[in-house]
Design a protein around this motif. Structure first.
Motif, PDB file in Angstrom:
ATOM      1  N   ALA A  58       0.961  -1.184   0.104  1.00 57.02           N
ATOM      2  CA  ALA A  58       0.036  -0.115   0.030  1.00 57.02           C
ATOM      3  C   ALA A  58       0.933   1.344   0.176  1.00 57.02           C
ATOM      4  CB  ALA A  58      -0.917   0.019   1.182  1.00 57.02           C
ATOM      5  N   LEU A  59       1.922   1.285   0.733  1.00 58.12           N
ATOM      6  CA  LEU A  59       2.945   2.473   0.825  1.00 58.12           C
ATOM      7  C   LEU A  59       3.518   2.526  -0.517  1.00 58.12           C
ATOM      8  CD1 LEU A  59       4.510   1.973   4.232  1.00 58.12           C
ATOM      9  CD2 LEU A  59       3.083   3.738   3.550  1.00 58.12           C
ATOM     10  N   ASN A  60       3.647   1.711  -1.336  1.00 53.50           N
ATOM     11  CA  ASN A  60       4.386   1.480  -2.663  1.00 53.50           C
ATOM     12  C   ASN A  60       3.252   1.675  -3.825  1.00 53.50           C
ATOM     13  OD1 ASN A  60       7.146   1.612  -2.146  1.00 53.50           O
ATOM     14  ND2 ASN A  60       6.781  -0.480  -1.163  1.00 53.50           N
ATOM     15  N   GLY A  61       2.023   2.161  -3.544  1.00 52.29           N
ATOM     16  CA  GLY A  61       0.988   2.465  -4.177  1.00 52.29           C
ATOM     17  C   GLY A  61      -0.099   1.368  -4.841  1.00 52.29           C
ATOM     18  N   VAL A  62       0.027   0.083  -4.335  1.00 53.81           N
ATOM     19  CA  VAL A  62      -0.996  -1.038  -4.906  1.00 53.81           C
ATOM     20  C   VAL A  62      -2.085  -0.438  -4.053  1.00 53.81           C
ATOM     21  CG1 VAL A  62      -1.474  -3.316  -4.420  1.00 53.81           C
ATOM     22  CG2 VAL A  62       0.851  -2.641  -4.987  1.00 53.81           C
ATOM     23  N   LYS A  63      -3.179  -0.450  -4.986  1.00 53.94           N
ATOM     24  CA  LYS A  63      -4.682  -0.175  -4.412  1.00 53.94           C
ATOM     25  C   LYS A  63      -5.596  -1.365  -4.434  1.00 53.94           C
ATOM     26  CE  LYS A  63      -3.880   4.702  -5.501  1.00 53.94           C
ATOM     27  NZ  LYS A  63      -3.386   5.275  -4.017  1.00 53.94           N
ATOM     28  N   ALA A  64      -6.300  -1.568  -3.287  1.00 58.90           N
ATOM     29  CA  ALA A  64      -7.290  -2.627  -3.235  1.00 58.90           C
ATOM     30  C   ALA A  64      -8.581  -1.853  -3.309  1.00 58.90           C
ATOM     31  CB  ALA A  64      -7.270  -3.571  -2.261  1.00 58.90           C
ATOM     32  N   VAL A  65      -8.652  -0.590  -2.946  1.00 56.47           N
ATOM     33  CA  VAL A  65      -9.902   0.381  -2.925  1.00 56.47           C
ATOM     34  C   VAL A  65      -9.380   1.687  -3.543  1.00 56.47           C
ATOM     35  CG1 VAL A  65     -11.098  -0.720  -1.018  1.00 56.47           C
ATOM     36  CG2 VAL A  65      -9.576   1.134  -0.450  1.00 56.47           C
ATOM     37  N   PRO A  66     -10.374   2.203  -3.953  1.00 55.35           N
ATOM     38  CA  PRO A  66      -9.952   4.048  -4.431  1.00 55.35           C
ATOM     39  C   PRO A  66      -9.586   4.822  -3.335  1.00 55.35           C
ATOM     40  CG  PRO A  66     -12.250   3.249  -5.379  1.00 55.35           C
ATOM     41  CD  PRO A  66     -11.795   2.303  -4.406  1.00 55.35           C
ATOM     42  N   ASP A  67      -8.981   5.918  -4.018  1.00 51.52           N
ATOM     43  CA  ASP A  67      -8.432   7.066  -3.197  1.00 51.52           C
ATOM     44  C   ASP A  67      -9.527   7.651  -2.320  1.00 51.52           C
ATOM     45  OD1 ASP A  67      -6.110   6.540  -3.918  1.00 51.52           O
ATOM     46  OD2 ASP A  67      -6.094   8.152  -5.382  1.00 51.52           O
ATOM     47  N   ASN A  68     -10.491   7.403  -2.762  1.00 56.77           N
ATOM     48  CA  ASN A  68     -11.894   8.198  -1.856  1.00 56.77           C
ATOM     49  C   ASN A  68     -12.451   7.310  -0.860  1.00 56.77           C
ATOM     50  OD1 ASN A  68     -13.394   6.532  -3.869  1.00 56.77           O
ATOM     51  ND2 ASN A  68     -14.648   8.129  -4.275  1.00 56.77           N
ATOM     52  N   THR A  69     -11.919   6.198  -0.618  1.00 56.35           N
ATOM     53  CA  THR A  69     -12.406   5.168   0.327  1.00 56.35           C
ATOM     54  C   THR A  69     -11.831   5.407   1.755  1.00 56.35           C
ATOM     55  OG1 THR A  69     -12.573   3.541  -1.385  1.00 56.35           O
ATOM     56  CG2 THR A  69     -12.619   2.562   0.820  1.00 56.35           C
ATOM     57  N   TYR A  70     -12.656   5.987   2.699  1.00 53.31           N
ATOM     58  CA  TYR A  70     -12.142   6.400   3.961  1.00 53.31           C
ATOM     59  C   TYR A  70     -12.712   5.395   5.119  1.00 53.31           C
ATOM     60  CZ  TYR A  70     -11.145  10.537   1.435  1.00 53.31           C
ATOM     61  OH  TYR A  70     -10.651  11.410   0.481  1.00 53.31           O
ATOM     62  N   TYR A  71     -13.830   4.326   5.142  1.00 52.16           N
ATOM     63  CA  TYR A  71     -14.332   3.757   5.960  1.00 52.16           C
ATOM     64  C   TYR A  71     -14.215   2.195   5.816  1.00 52.16           C
ATOM     65  CZ  TYR A  71     -15.659   8.576   7.272  1.00 52.16           C
ATOM     66  OH  TYR A  71     -15.745   9.730   7.245  1.00 52.16           O
ATOM     67  N   PHE A  72     -14.240   1.635   6.697  1.00 55.22           N
ATOM     68  CA  PHE A  72     -14.624  -0.068   6.542  1.00 55.22           C
ATOM     69  C   PHE A  72     -15.155  -0.499   7.615  1.00 55.22           C
ATOM     70  CE2 PHE A  72     -10.523   0.252   8.165  1.00 55.22           C
ATOM     71  CZ  PHE A  72     -10.434  -0.880   9.103  1.00 55.22           C
ATOM     72  N   LEU A  73     -16.028  -1.689   7.739  1.00 50.91           N
ATOM     73  CA  LEU A  73     -16.498  -2.021   8.778  1.00 50.91           C
ATOM     74  C   LEU A  73     -16.874  -3.710   8.443  1.00 50.91           C
ATOM     75  CD1 LEU A  73     -19.813  -2.488   8.793  1.00 50.91           C
ATOM     76  CD2 LEU A  73     -19.537   0.131   9.255  1.00 50.91           C
ATOM     77  N   SER A  74     -17.053  -4.425   9.435  1.00 47.54           N
ATOM     78  CA  SER A  74     -17.549  -5.807   9.388  1.00 47.54           C
ATOM     79  C   SER A  74     -19.020  -5.566   9.853  1.00 47.54           C
ATOM     80  CB  SER A  74     -16.834  -6.966  10.119  1.00 47.54           C
ATOM     81  OG  SER A  74     -17.449  -8.210  10.193  1.00 47.54           O
ATOM     82  N   LEU A  75     -19.885  -6.201   8.779  1.00 46.21           N
ATOM     83  CA  LEU A  75     -21.348  -6.097   9.108  1.00 46.21           C
ATOM     84  C   LEU A  75     -21.593  -6.891  10.139  1.00 46.21           C
ATOM     85  CD1 LEU A  75     -23.029  -5.245   5.617  1.00 46.21           C
ATOM     86  CD2 LEU A  75     -22.625  -3.604   7.374  1.00 46.21           C
ATOM     87  N   THR A  76     -20.794  -7.984  10.484  1.00 45.20           N
ATOM     88  CA  THR A  76     -21.345  -9.176  11.389  1.00 45.20           C
ATOM     89  C   THR A  76     -20.649  -8.582  12.605  1.00 45.20           C
ATOM     90  OG1 THR A  76     -19.304 -10.446  10.546  1.00 45.20           O
ATOM     91  CG2 THR A  76     -21.381 -10.997   9.651  1.00 45.20           C
ATOM     92  N   LEU A  77     -19.595  -7.762  12.730  1.00 40.85           N
ATOM     93  CA  LEU A  77     -19.025  -7.501  14.150  1.00 40.85           C
ATOM     94  C   LEU A  77     -19.378  -6.166  14.496  1.00 40.85           C
ATOM     95  CD1 LEU A  77     -15.560  -8.892  13.690  1.00 40.85           C
ATOM     96  CD2 LEU A  77     -17.344  -9.996  14.762  1.00 40.85           C
ATOM     97  N   ALA A  78     -19.649  -5.344  13.594  1.00 43.50           N
ATOM     98  CA  ALA A  78     -19.908  -3.920  14.124  1.00 43.50           C
ATOM     99  C   ALA A  78     -21.059  -3.809  14.830  1.00 43.50           C
ATOM    100  CB  ALA A  78     -20.073  -3.037  12.870  1.00 43.50           C
ATOM    101  N   GLN A  79     -20.844  -2.685  16.090  1.00 42.12           N
ATOM    102  CA  GLN A  79     -21.759  -2.510  16.854  1.00 42.12           C
ATOM    103  C   GLN A  79     -22.510  -1.056  16.609  1.00 42.12           C
ATOM    104  OE1 GLN A  79     -20.015  -2.340  20.653  1.00 42.12           O
ATOM    105  NE2 GLN A  79     -20.106  -4.934  20.904  1.00 42.12           N
ATOM    106  N   ASP A  80     -21.738  -0.316  15.639  1.00 42.41           N
ATOM    107  CA  ASP A  80     -22.349   0.996  15.215  1.00 42.41           C
ATOM    108  C   ASP A  80     -22.075   0.953  13.520  1.00 42.41           C
ATOM    109  OD1 ASP A  80     -22.890   3.599  14.424  1.00 42.41           O
ATOM    110  OD2 ASP A  80     -21.008   4.461  15.522  1.00 42.41           O
TER     111      ASP A  80
END
Length: 100
Positions: A58-80
């Motif tokens: 990731a530090l060397n530029g590999v992207k699994a998600v676009p630059d405008n992606t700021y959040y993630f969560l696990s719908l099965t674990l998240a409380q909020d």
């Protein structure tokens, strides 16, 4: 592994955004942002080779998600589920969903 790269991408995306703190440490430890920080898990686990490789990619530029992606969560674990209800879904990788 792709999810680990994506999580690193989220941290780096936040670092580049004026809406979040301006150091990696401050991004990671920003209050109420990442559950492994809040529940203490981050301090109890040791990163394995995959984690280190994913962060380096990731530090060397590999992207699994676009630059405008700021959040993630696990719908099965998240409380909020605020992010799930208020943000646009970008991608699901494994048990985590990423949002912009």
């Amino acid at each position: 592994y792709e999810g680990k790269v994506a999580v690193a991408n989220v941290v780096l995306n936040r670092l580049r955004s004026a809406n979040f703190p301006d150091t990696i440490q401050n991004v990671i430890y920003q209050k109420a942002q990442f559950s492994p920080v809040a529940n203490g898990r981050l301090r109890r686990v040791q990163p394995n080779e995959d984690c280190i490789r994913a962060v380096n990619e990731a530090l060397n530029g590999v992207k699994a998600v676009p630059d405008n992606t700021y959040y993630f969560l696990s719908l099965t674990l998240a409380q909020d589920l605020t992010v799930h209800h208020n943000r646009e879904k970008v991608k699901t990788i494994g048990n985590h969903t990423f949002y912009k």
